[in-house]
Scaffold this motif. Structure first.
Motif, short mmCIF file in Angstrom:
data_model
loop_
_atom_site.label_atom_id
_atom_site.label_comp_id
_atom_site.label_asym_id
_atom_site.label_seq_id
_atom_site.Cartn_x
_atom_site.Cartn_y
_atom_site.Cartn_z
N ALA A 1 15.08 7.22 -12.11
CA ALA A 1 13.72 6.66 -12.13
C ALA A 1 13.64 5.29 -11.44
O ALA A 1 12.75 5.08 -10.60
CB ALA A 1 13.20 6.60 -13.56
N PRO A 2 14.58 4.35 -11.71
CA PRO A 2 14.47 3.06 -11.01
C PRO A 2 14.60 3.22 -9.48
O PRO A 2 13.88 2.55 -8.73
CB PRO A 2 15.64 2.24 -11.57
N ALA A 3 15.49 4.13 -9.04
CA ALA A 3 15.67 4.32 -7.58
C ALA A 3 14.41 4.94 -6.98
O ALA A 3 14.03 4.61 -5.84
CB ALA A 3 16.89 5.20 -7.31
N ARG A 4 13.75 5.83 -7.72
CA ARG A 4 12.49 6.41 -7.23
C ARG A 4 11.44 5.30 -7.07
O ARG A 4 10.71 5.25 -6.10
CB ARG A 4 11.97 7.48 -8.21
N GLY A 5 11.42 4.41 -8.06
CA GLY A 5 10.47 3.29 -8.01
C GLY A 5 10.73 2.41 -6.79
O GLY A 5 9.80 2.01 -6.09
N ARG A 6 12.01 2.13 -6.52
CA ARG A 6 12.33 1.27 -5.36
C ARG A 6 11.98 1.97 -4.05
O ARG A 6 11.48 1.35 -3.12
CB ARG A 6 13.82 0.88 -5.39
N LEU A 7 12.23 3.29 -4.00
CA LEU A 7 11.85 4.05 -2.80
C LEU A 7 10.34 3.91 -2.56
O LEU A 7 9.89 3.64 -1.44
CB LEU A 7 12.25 5.52 -2.97
N GLU A 8 9.56 4.08 -3.63
CA GLU A 8 8.10 4.00 -3.49
C GLU A 8 7.69 2.60 -3.02
O GLU A 8 6.86 2.46 -2.11
CB GLU A 8 7.44 4.34 -4.83
N ASP A 9 8.31 1.57 -3.62
CA ASP A 9 7.96 0.20 -3.23
C ASP A 9 8.28 -0.05 -1.76
O ASP A 9 7.49 -0.67 -1.04
CB ASP A 9 8.73 -0.83 -4.08
N ASN A 10 9.45 0.42 -1.34
CA ASN A 10 9.85 0.21 0.07
C ASN A 10 8.90 0.91 1.02
O ASN A 10 8.56 0.38 2.08
CB ASN A 10 11.28 0.72 0.31
N LEU A 11 8.51 2.13 0.66
CA LEU A 11 7.58 2.87 1.53
C LEU A 11 6.25 2.13 1.62
O LEU A 11 5.73 1.88 2.72
CB LEU A 11 7.36 4.29 0.99
N VAL A 12 5.73 1.73 0.46
CA VAL A 12 4.42 1.07 0.44
C VAL A 12 4.46 -0.24 1.24
O VAL A 12 3.51 -0.59 1.94
CB VAL A 12 3.96 0.84 -1.02
N SER A 13 5.61 -0.94 1.17
CA SER A 13 5.69 -2.24 1.85
C SER A 13 5.47 -2.11 3.36
O SER A 13 5.05 -3.06 4.00
CB SER A 13 7.03 -2.91 1.57
N THR A 14 5.72 -0.96 3.93
CA THR A 14 5.45 -0.83 5.37
C THR A 14 4.16 -0.04 5.65
O THR A 14 3.39 -0.44 6.51
CB THR A 14 6.61 -0.16 6.14
N PHE A 15 3.89 1.04 4.91
CA PHE A 15 2.69 1.79 5.33
C PHE A 15 1.40 1.15 4.86
O PHE A 15 0.32 1.50 5.31
CB PHE A 15 2.80 3.30 5.11
N LYS A 16 1.51 0.11 4.02
CA LYS A 16 0.29 -0.65 3.73
C LYS A 16 -0.15 -1.44 4.97
O LYS A 16 -1.28 -1.88 5.07
CB LYS A 16 0.50 -1.57 2.54
N LYS A 17 0.77 -1.61 5.92
CA LYS A 17 0.43 -2.36 7.14
C LYS A 17 -0.28 -1.49 8.16
O LYS A 17 -0.72 -1.96 9.20
CB LYS A 17 1.71 -2.95 7.76
N VAL A 18 -0.38 -0.17 7.87
CA VAL A 18 -1.10 0.74 8.77
C VAL A 18 -2.59 0.40 8.68
O VAL A 18 -3.14 0.29 7.59
CB VAL A 18 -0.84 2.20 8.34
N THR A 19 -3.22 0.21 9.86
CA THR A 19 -4.63 -0.20 9.84
C THR A 19 -5.58 0.97 10.10
O THR A 19 -6.78 0.81 10.12
CB THR A 19 -4.87 -1.31 10.89
N ASN A 20 -5.02 2.16 10.33
CA ASN A 20 -5.86 3.32 10.60
C ASN A 20 -5.88 4.20 9.34
O ASN A 20 -4.83 4.64 8.87
CB ASN A 20 -5.27 4.07 11.81
N GLU A 21 -7.08 4.45 8.82
CA GLU A 21 -7.20 5.17 7.53
C GLU A 21 -6.67 6.59 7.62
O GLU A 21 -6.06 7.10 6.69
CB GLU A 21 -8.68 5.19 7.07
N LYS A 22 -6.90 7.25 8.76
CA LYS A 22 -6.45 8.64 8.91
C LYS A 22 -4.92 8.70 8.82
O LYS A 22 -4.35 9.57 8.15
CB LYS A 22 -6.94 9.20 10.26
N VAL A 23 -4.27 7.76 9.47
CA VAL A 23 -2.80 7.74 9.44
C VAL A 23 -2.33 7.51 8.00
O VAL A 23 -1.42 8.19 7.51
CB VAL A 23 -2.25 6.67 10.41
N LYS A 24 -2.98 6.55 7.34
CA LYS A 24 -2.59 6.24 5.95
C LYS A 24 -2.71 7.50 5.08
O LYS A 24 -1.83 7.80 4.27
CB LYS A 24 -3.51 5.16 5.40
N ASN A 25 -3.82 8.22 5.25
CA ASN A 25 -4.02 9.44 4.45
C ASN A 25 -2.99 10.50 4.77
O ASN A 25 -2.51 11.20 3.89
CB ASN A 25 -5.44 10.00 4.66
#
Ligand code: NDP
Length: 501
Positions: A447-471
């Motif tokens: 569970a902690p490793a899953r949480g870190r994976l999610e955090d790492n993913l969000v830290s970069t794809f939150k920088k996506v400025t196109n909504e379609k790509v984000k979806n």
């Protein structure tokens, strides 16, 4: 405190060479009498054209750099040997795998997308390429620190890498293009999850596993094939850096991995890896629910258990970085008798593109550079730029009646039946692409490793400025596991709220 070996190379060299007295010469060995002044007309006059030493020095300097490798530009290498401890000779005639055999090796570690000046500790797959200098020629196992890859058709490779390299206008890394391409090619999801998990940033090159990644083949004495995969597991244990630590180190010491490897070896703390293989008969390959030649998939250990083969040890640093690392050229097409390729189509693309890349970077005779040179070469290739082994007076055509090299028995696999209609077969995403990714998320990560994976993913794809790509990105991870997708959505929302966007 004793200084690290990486900070004392020049004093050590001086100590070793203290009795040496060499004169400065030109490239042609002519004595240079005034190395610190050009020839000028009087004290304040112009430089003369006949100052050949000045001309040569400046011309050589302008030509010091090779083109940067388009991928795997930043890297470090070391040398040592591979020793066979367990007998697998019933599967392969390769002399490298004779029981007890020690074969000299070169290993180059690298990061994939970063350019030459990039920091070692960024999140990126790591290259782990091994050259076995065997009596049967050089065998190159050109793998990564992940057992899988983003795509399975080599036609997509330039597109994949363009999406990870800087934007052509801003020259900056761009998360829109990274996530756009990968979410439109969702066969990449398994590799993406490895990349953004804890093992995406190893503590050092010494603390990560390596994998041949592709499916290869062994060829036995009856020329029968057994498919195989190579795993090289670190004997130092897996250790990783958190993204925050990695970022701090990137600022303080962008060459952190290179320094670690150099110092460990100079301090005689020699790193090693245990080599294992997984085996699969052609008959078994036909029964698998997944494609065993698809590099986005692993072979489950419960079906194809790891078989221990031997140990890779690194105990020597390069004596010169440019000569022995920048010019070190690996290619999956360097395959020695007893080992063979497979229907893995990404591997087949690499067989063509790697030697081509070296011809471009290093010239057509790159295999003659001492660091790449096999123990013996005899053939009918001649001439070309920078040829140093032109095979003297031996005949340069074949067949001939003048004792030129002849055809010798070679352990190729038996002729294989290949059927089908030539055409374009798209390797786009299927349901199967989410299955192993789901197992990785639910069974391999706690569970902690899953949480870190999610955090790492969000830290970069939150920088996506196109909504379609984000979806598309959120949909891709929901396709792996709905809870995973929901968690990412929620973490993204919270993170953007905190940032006030
Ligand atoms: P097993 O449970 O038999 O083996 C799990 C594998 O996962 C081991 O090789 C282990 O390496 C590796 N592993 C453990 N933790 C992590 C992590 N945090 N990040 C990456 N790899 C990790 O599993 P299966 O063979 O049945 O495969 C199940 C899943 O495991 C696959 O879908 C794949 O995602 C992943 N995996 C499988 C590998 C394979 O070749 N079969 C190789 C690597 C991962 P270690 O030796 O360090 O314990």
């Amino acid at each position: 405190m004793k200084p690290l070996p990486s900070t004392t190379q020049l004093p050590r060299w001086k100590e070793k060479n203290k009795d040496q007295k060499k004169c400065i010469t030109t490239a042609e060995g002519i004595l240079v009498t005034h190395p610190t002044s050009s020839i000028t007309v009087g004290q304040h006059g112009p430089i003369v054209l006949y100052d050949s030493n000045l001309n040569e020095s400046l011309a050589q300097f302008n030509r010091e750099r090779l083109p940067e490798r388009v991928v795997h530009a930043k890297g470090s290498a070391a040398f040592g040997h591979f020793e066979v401890t367990n007998d697998i000779t019933k599967y392969t005639t390769s002399k490298i795998f004779e029981l007890g055999k020690k074969t000299p090796i070169a290993v180059r570690f690298s990061r994939v997308a970063g350019s030459l000046g990039s920091a070692d500790t960024d999140m990126d797959p790591r290259g782990f390429a091994i050259k076995f200098y065997s009596e049967e020629g050089n065998w190159d196992l050109v793998g990564n620190n992940t057992p899988i890859f983003f795509i399975r058709d080599p036609i997509l490779f330039p597109q994949l890498i363009h999406s990870q390299k800087p934007n052509p206008v801003t020259n900056l890394r761009e998360w829109n293009q990274f996530w756009d391409f990968l979410s439109l090619r969702q066969e990449s999801v398994h590799q993406l999850m490895f990349l953004f998990s804890d093992r995406g940033i190893p503590q050092s090159y010494r603390h990560m596993h390596g994998y041949g990644s592709h499916t290869f083949s062994f060829v036995d004495k009856d020329q029968k094939l057994t498919y195989c995969k190579f795993h090289y597991k670190t004997d130092q244990g897996i250790k990783n850096l958190s993204p925050a630590e990695a970022q701090r180190i990137a600022g303080e010491d962008p060459n952190y991995y290179g320094r670690d490897l150099y110092d460990a070896i100079e301090n005689k703390n020699y790193p090693s890896w245990t080599l294992y293989v997984q085996l699969m008969t052609p008959e078994q390959a036909k029964t698998k629910s997944y494609d065993p030649f698809d590099i986005t998939k692993v072979w489950p250990h419960s079906e194809q258990p790891l078989i221990k083969v031997g140990r890779l040890l690194l105990n020597k640093n390069p004596s010169n970085y440019f000569a022995e690392v920048e010019q070190l050229a690996f290619s999956p097409s360097n395959i020695t008798p007893g080992i063979w390729i497979s229907p893995d189509r990404l591997l087949q693309g690499r067989l063509i593109s790697y030697p081509d890349a070296h011809r471009y970077r290093l010239g057509t005779n790159y295999a003659q550079l001492p660091i790449n040179c096999p123990f013996k070469v005899s053939n009918y290739q001649r001439d070309g730029a920078s040829n140093v082994i032109n095979q003297g007076g031996a005949p340069n055509y074949y067949p001939n009646s003048f004792s030129g090299p002849i055809e010798c028995p070679h352990n190729y696999p038996l002729p294989q039946q290949i059927e089908g209609k030539a055409g374009h077969y798209d390797t786009g995403t299927t349901e199967d692409d989410y299955k192993q990714a789901n197992i990785f998320y639910n069974k391999i990560l706690d569970a902690p490793a899953r949480g870190r994976l999610e955090d790492n993913l969000v830290s970069t794809f939150k920088k996506v400025t196109n909504e379609k790509v984000k979806n598309n990105v959120l949909q891709m991870f929901s396709n792996v596991d709905q809870t995973f997708g929901n968690n990412l959505k929620e973490k993204l929302r919270k993170s953007l709220m905190q940032e006030g966007s």
